[in-house]
Write an enzyme that holds these catalytic residues in place. Structure first.
Site, mmCIF file in Angstrom:
data_model
loop_
_atom_site.group_PDB
_atom_site.id
_atom_site.type_symbol
_atom_site.label_atom_id
_atom_site.label_comp_id
_atom_site.label_asym_id
_atom_site.label_seq_id
_atom_site.Cartn_x
_atom_site.Cartn_y
_atom_site.Cartn_z
ATOM 1 N N GLU A 1 -0.036 -0.694 5.959
ATOM 2 C CA GLU A 1 1.065 -0.299 6.704
ATOM 3 C C GLU A 1 0.800 1.347 6.851
ATOM 4 O O GLU A 1 0.880 2.038 7.967
ATOM 5 C CB GLU A 1 2.588 -0.428 6.217
ATOM 6 C CG GLU A 1 3.685 -0.015 7.115
ATOM 7 C CD GLU A 1 3.734 1.429 7.103
ATOM 8 O OE1 GLU A 1 4.496 1.844 8.179
ATOM 9 O OE2 GLU A 1 3.587 2.145 6.033
ATOM 10 N N ASP B 1 0.840 -1.152 -0.001
ATOM 11 C CA ASP B 1 -0.153 0.034 0.145
ATOM 12 C C ASP B 1 0.983 1.336 0.104
ATOM 13 O O ASP B 1 1.967 1.056 0.429
ATOM 14 C CB ASP B 1 -0.759 0.050 1.433
ATOM 15 C CG ASP B 1 -0.203 -0.052 2.592
ATOM 16 O OD1 ASP B 1 0.833 -0.962 2.560
ATOM 17 O OD2 ASP B 1 -0.433 0.710 3.508
HETATM 18 ZN ZN LIG Z 1 6.500 2.470 4.455
#
Ligand SMILES: [Zn+2]
Length: 437
Positions: free
Chosen positions: A147, A84
């Site tokens: 994340e 991501d």
């Molecule tokens: Zn990162």
């Protein structure tokens, strides 16, 4: 050992990275089987397909995460990366989702954070596989998908379904090795006023800060003085909440000014208290929580949020405490300090510290490979920041940003140099092999 072989993998690695950069994997609403949205799902599927074509066993862990694995053994070594990305934002000269190569650099959102390092680990693992050298542990490259929202919900889910590593690293922060990450404690406090006496000055509103983990660069208050409105504004300089001493908190001059107005007495007292305990330094001395230790240094306090009106004042503190200390100790001191002045603690959130001794196997192995591949001599570091390493046991942050590199993560025109991609691949192959052999 794998350095020469990796040079021959360069074109394939760059092609795979560019293809993944074209899949816009920023935060998108979840859909069926895509807990982090269709963009992250497509980036995950692409990485798994690439890994499978290279010859690895792969698995999609219900859209939350995935992995590619090589080797046998009951114990597993892991490299943990994420697919991501943060939103592109403004200011780009090159298109953020084109996966373009210019001047020996691969450009795109996620090139450095974290797709480039992920693909360098994947191709590093291919070099290990191609060498045919024996291993005593399996090696797994794990692909995460949440994340950037800091939830780490991907790895929480992974941990309920899959094996955990005995050792490993995340290529999602700084070189050389981060062996200590301070505890992160967010504390929301408030003070409510009732039955205030009439006063020459009244507080209509007070507002500063948008995120608890940033130093506010603007603060403003509106007072009513003899029936007319007076607006007070203060400017500062923003910085990350883990390094408040690098910024200039806009709340500080405003709090001090408010403590000297003819406000109702209880309000003056509250502002005097906040001025005294928060505005003179950022190590918690006046709060009574000035803790420090050898591995991670001094505690830090950031006043990230502040708001108020005629009835109450509220605020949020971002506290980063030393790795050998505890949340409970910090909190009990704060609670009694605040309670004495009529303030309440309304809520907290907490991430425990991460600490692996400097002379342990994992730190020594990673440092050894880093020195061997780069010729750089430096010491492992500690941080007040929170890395992806916290999302899984036995993992430390290891690169990809070298000391002295420009800061490109989350910036417009994010890129990774192809030469750097190769070097990362060589370092990560070396590290995976040393941990697994
Ligand atoms: Zn990162």
């Amino acid at each position: 050992m794998f350095d020469e072989a990796i040079l021959h993998l360069k074109d394939d690695m760059v092609r795979a990275l560019c293809a993944n950069l074209r899949l816009q994997s920023d935060a998108q609403p979840p859909e069926e089987g895509m807990p982090n949205g269709p963009g992250a799902a497509r980036a995950l599927e692409h990485a798994l397909r690439t890994a499978e074509q290279i010859g690895f066993a792969t698995k999609n862990v219900d859209g939350y995460a995935g992995w590619a694995e090589y080797g046998q053994g009951s114990e597993m070594i892991a490299v943990l990366g994420h697919l991501d990305v943060v939103p592109a934002g403004d200011g780009w000269i090159l298109p953020p989702y084109a996966g373009m190569i210019e001047d020996g650099r691969v450009y795109g959102r996620g090139a450095l954070d974290n797709k480039g390092p992920v693909f360098s680990a994947l191709y590093g693992l291919k070099a290990i596989m191609d060498s045919g050298l024996p291993l005593s542990r399996r090696i797994r490259v794990i692909f995460g998908t949440s994340e950037e929202n800091a939830s780490f919900a991907d790895m929480a889910y992974y941990a309920t379904k899959e094996d955990l590593p005995v050792a490993g690293f995340t290529p999602d922060a700084d070189f050389p090795v981060i062996y200590a990450e301070k505890g992160i404690l967010h504390v929301h406090f408030s003070c409510a006023f009732s039955g205030l006496e009439d006063s020459a000055v009244a507080l209509e509103s007070l507002k500063a800060g948008n995120a608890i983990n940033m130093v506010p660069d603007k603060a403003e208050a509106v007072l009513s003085v003899g029936g007319s409105q007076v607006r007070l504004e203060s400017e500062g300089r923003s910085a990350h909440g883990s390094t408040p001493h690098l910024g200039k908190n806009a709340c500080f001059p405003l709090l001090s000014l408010l403590s000297r107005q003819d406000l109702p007495l209880a309000m003056q007292d509250a502002f005097s208290f906040l001025t005294h305990v928060l505005t003179h330094e950022t190590a918690g001395a006046n709060l009574g929580i000035e803790l420090s230790d050898e591995p991670s240094g001094a505690l830090s306090v950031n006043l990230g949020l502040l708001e108020g009106d005629g009835a109450s004042i509220k605020g949020g503190l971002d506290i980063r405490y030393p790795v050998t200390d505890s949340k409970d100790r910090v909190l009990s001191i704060l609670e009694s300090r605040f309670a004495k002045e009529g303030f309440a603690i309304d809520g907290i959130s907490h991430q425990p510290p991460l600490y692996v001794p400097k002379d342990g196997d994992l730190v020594r192995t990673l440092m050894g490979v880093f020195k061997d591949k780069t010729g750089l001599t430096c010491e492992p570091v500690s941080t007040g920041g929170g890395t992806y390493a916290r999302s899984m046991p036995n993992i430390l942050a290891f690169g990809p940003v070298f000391p002295g590199d420009p800061y490109l993560m989350h910036q417009p025109d994010e890129y990774i140099e192809i030469d750097r991609l190769i070097l990362l691949c060589q370092i990560y192959a070396g590290a995976m092999y040393e941990l697994a052999r």
